[in-house]
Design a protein around this motif. Structure first.
Motif, mmCIF file in Angstrom:
data_model
loop_
_atom_site.group_PDB
_atom_site.id
_atom_site.type_symbol
_atom_site.label_atom_id
_atom_site.label_comp_id
_atom_site.label_asym_id
_atom_site.label_seq_id
_atom_site.Cartn_x
_atom_site.Cartn_y
_atom_site.Cartn_z
ATOM 1 N N ASP A 33 35.824 45.973 27.272
ATOM 2 C CA ASP A 33 36.216 44.897 28.178
ATOM 3 C C ASP A 33 37.716 44.634 28.008
ATOM 4 O O ASP A 33 38.123 43.629 27.457
ATOM 5 C CB ASP A 33 35.394 43.643 27.863
ATOM 6 C CG ASP A 33 35.526 42.592 28.950
ATOM 7 O OD1 ASP A 33 35.893 42.950 30.079
ATOM 8 O OD2 ASP A 33 35.248 41.415 28.653
ATOM 9 N N GLY A 36 34.990 48.419 33.823
ATOM 10 C CA GLY A 36 34.695 48.075 32.433
ATOM 11 C C GLY A 36 33.742 49.062 31.800
ATOM 12 O O GLY A 36 33.936 49.490 30.650
ATOM 13 N N ILE A 70 42.023 46.451 32.986
ATOM 14 C CA ILE A 70 41.217 46.364 34.205
ATOM 15 C C ILE A 70 42.005 45.646 35.296
ATOM 16 O O ILE A 70 41.994 46.067 36.459
ATOM 17 C CB ILE A 70 39.866 45.669 33.930
ATOM 18 C CG1 ILE A 70 38.998 46.557 33.034
ATOM 19 C CG2 ILE A 70 39.137 45.362 35.236
ATOM 20 C CD1 ILE A 70 37.725 45.897 32.543
#
Length: 191
Positions: free
Chosen positions: A149, A143, A154
């Protein structure tokens, strides 16, 4: 997790005094030594305790299983690794650097690398806890590297990382090949 490892790092089962932390440090160091000599199948808590100069019962006070002990070794290596800083690099280069760093943590120690792959797949509740801690730390680093985010991105990187390291742990790829494959995948995904 902090950027520096405290000398009395919390083990997965309890908070530690300085003396207890020293015992855990000796056990984790002895685990690496025993693994390199005996291999994963031959490594036992009893052998590790003897190499660390502590009783077997003492070792079991801190580690519920061989898998827990080996997972702890990897966890400690991960949190001890300094944050990756790539000056002037774009987010792709930063992500690649994070993936390369994490994938190479145990690359120079084949016995430990294979043991970590096996240990982290264990069903022991303490191993499950460490898997979560390891996942959170890697997610945090990814991140930071992405600069945002991006949960889906991710998650994809986590799956790539896990799969590639499993191939390394099984001996299908060298850890250098794992790092190169992760770089190629990350560049394709983020490019």
């Amino acid at each position: 997790m902090s950027e520096q490892v405290s000398t009395n790092m919390e083990a997965t089962r309890r908070r530690l005094t300085e003396k207890q932390a020293d015992t855990v440090d000796r056990l984790t160091a002895a685990a690496v030594e025993v693994l390199s000599r005996e291999g994963y199948p031959g490594t036992t808590i009893r052998l590790v305790a003897a190499a660390a100069g502590v009783g077997t019962a003492t070792a079991y006070t801190y580690f519920s299983s061989k898998e827990h002990l080996i997972s702890e070794v990897f966890w400690r290596r991960l949190v001890a690794a300094p944050p990756v800083r790539v000056e002037g690099a774009d987010r792709v280069a930063h992500v690649v650097a994070v993936l390369r760093q994490v994938s190479m943590l145990v690359a120079d120690e084949p016995a430990l690398a294979g043991a970590v792959s096996s240990a982290l797949l264990g069903a022991d509740p303490d191993v499950k806890h460490l898997r979560v801690c390891i996942g959170i730390e890697i997610r945090r680093r990814l991140g930071e590297a992405l600069g945002s985010d991006e949960d889906e991105t991710i998650a994809i990187l986590e799956v790539l990382y896990s799969g590639a390291l499993l191939h390394g742990g099984m001996g299908h790829l060298s850890y250098e090949e794992v790092a190169d494959l992760l770089e190629a995948c990350a560049r394709r995904l983020l490019g």
